[in-house]
Each structure stands twice: as structure tokens, then as C-alpha cells.
Design an enzyme around this catalytic site. Structure first.
Site, mmCIF file in Angstrom:
data_model
loop_
_atom_site.group_PDB
_atom_site.id
_atom_site.type_symbol
_atom_site.label_atom_id
_atom_site.label_comp_id
_atom_site.label_asym_id
_atom_site.label_seq_id
_atom_site.Cartn_x
_atom_site.Cartn_y
_atom_site.Cartn_z
ATOM 1 N N HIS A 33 0.829 -1.211 0.000
ATOM 2 C CA HIS A 33 0.000 0.000 0.000
ATOM 3 C C HIS A 33 0.864 1.261 0.000
ATOM 4 O O HIS A 33 0.564 2.228 -0.689
ATOM 5 C CB HIS A 33 -0.933 0.004 1.219
ATOM 6 C CG HIS A 33 -2.182 -0.773 1.013
ATOM 7 N ND1 HIS A 33 -2.208 -2.145 0.912
ATOM 8 C CD2 HIS A 33 -3.463 -0.363 0.873
ATOM 9 C CE1 HIS A 33 -3.450 -2.534 0.730
ATOM 10 N NE2 HIS A 33 -4.224 -1.474 0.699
ATOM 11 N N LYS A 48 -9.601 -7.252 8.990
ATOM 12 C CA LYS A 48 -10.203 -7.458 10.305
ATOM 13 C C LYS A 48 -9.938 -6.225 11.154
ATOM 14 O O LYS A 48 -8.938 -5.540 10.986
ATOM 15 C CB LYS A 48 -9.675 -8.724 10.976
ATOM 16 C CG LYS A 48 -8.213 -8.685 11.358
ATOM 17 C CD LYS A 48 -7.795 -9.976 12.046
ATOM 18 C CE LYS A 48 -6.333 -9.880 12.442
ATOM 19 N NZ LYS A 48 -5.850 -11.092 13.077
#
Length: 187
Positions: free
Chosen positions: A37, A102
Site C-alpha cells: 500500500h 479485520k
């Protein structure tokens, strides 16, 4: 309610999803974690193109274990999502529609989801081997030097997830806490 969805995830498809919906995702998703990222956002900041097509894409925050003989991928459990929060809004603005991970998300990510018609799915931590079985094809498409954190293009069939934050900003974690508190009052 369980829903079957296929990628790419368009805004129209996302608008039908509500916090709390169980989904089975089929199609192409990308696997990427924080190191990847960071590199993607650095490319955007330089005005360069991304090595993946972000428009209507789904990214799964995972660093899978090596596959065993006869497997496409090893265990593929979700990574804690907040590690991508510094990068996610810029990718969402570039058309990324969905993220799977999560844990909680920052207010900046939630605002980007609402503004750009996105969705955040939760995958079950501890179900890595089961999730890995939904992956029918895996290939590294960028940043091979990152090892487990390389960007992979995954083909999945019935990948199990839950809508945590829908495009309206409804957040299952907050809804669940409110409902629990109401339940406790009734006892």
C-alpha cells in the site's frame, strides 16, 4: 442475510450491501498489505500509474503463507486493517471499491467509503485455512521482492466475508455494541 456477489464491485452492487450482510465473493481480488500500500500511494503521489486496476477493485489485506504441494495458496487469514488506514483513502479515491480485513477503521477511511461508495468487509481471523480454500488461482503481479506482502491477483470462489461498514457508513461493530447494550438493559 447471505448474498453472493461477483467482482468487479460496481457502485450499484455496493449500494445493495448493508452492514451485517454475510457475503460470498467470487471473481478477482487483490492481496496486499501495508508495504505494498505504501508503494502504491507513493506512485499516486508521483502521478504515476498503478500496477493494478483500482477501479471497482477489491483488496484483501493478507500475507498468505507459502502453498504446500497441490495447493494454490497457503493459509490466507486477514491482517489487521488499521495498518492500511494511512493509505486507504487515496486508493479509495482512485476507485478502489472494497477492502477485506479485520478490525476497526479510522474515521478518514469511513468518510472515504461514504464519499466514494465503498464497502469494508470483515474476514474471520482464525479461519485462514478455510479462506485459503476459496482461492482457486494466485499469481504475483507486483512487488515480488516483498515476499508474502507482494501484490497477488487472486481468483476466488465463494470467499466468505461480512459487511462491516457499508456505503452509508453504518458500522457493524457500533451496531453490535448498541444492540448488546440494549439487550443488557432488558435483563
Amino acid at each position: 442475510m447471505e448474498k453472493r456477489i461477483t467482482t468487479p464491485l460496481t457502485k450499484e452492487k455496493i449500494k445493495e450491501l448493508k452492514a451485517g450482510d454475510s457475503v460470498l465473493i467470487t471473481g478477482t481480488i487483490y492481496a496486499a498489505r501495508d508495504a505494498a500500500h505504501k508503494r502504491l500511494v507513493e506512485l499516486l503521489e508521483k502521478g504515476e500509474s498503478l500496477p493494478i486496476e483500482a477501479e471497482d477493485a477489491v483488496v484483501y489485506y493478507v500475507g498468505p503463507t507459502p502453498e504446500k504441494p497441490g495447493q494454490v495458496i497457503g493459509s490466507a487469514g486477514p491482517t489487521t486493517s488499521y495498518r492500511m488506514d494511512a493509505y486507504s483513502p487515496k486508493l479509495i479515491e482512485k476507485g478502489l471499491r472494497a477492502m477485506i480485513g479485520k478490525g476497526i477503521r479510522s474515521s478518514e477511511v469511513i468518510e472515504a467509503i461514504k464519499k466514494n461508495t465503498g464497502v469494508y468487509f470483515g474476514a474471520i481471523g482464525g479461519a485462514a485455512a478455510l479462506i485459503g480454500k476459496s482461492v482457486v488461482k494466485s499469481e504475483i503481479v507486483a512487488y515480488e521482492d516483498l515476499g508474502a506482502e507482494a501484490i497477488r491477483k487472486l481468483e476466488v470462489v465463494d470467499f466468505p466475508a461480512v459487511v462491516i461498514i457499508d456505503c452509508q457508513g453504518n458500522n457493524l461493530y457500533e451496531i453490535g455494541q448498541r444492540e448488546y447494550k440494549e439487550y443488557e438493559k432488558l435483563k
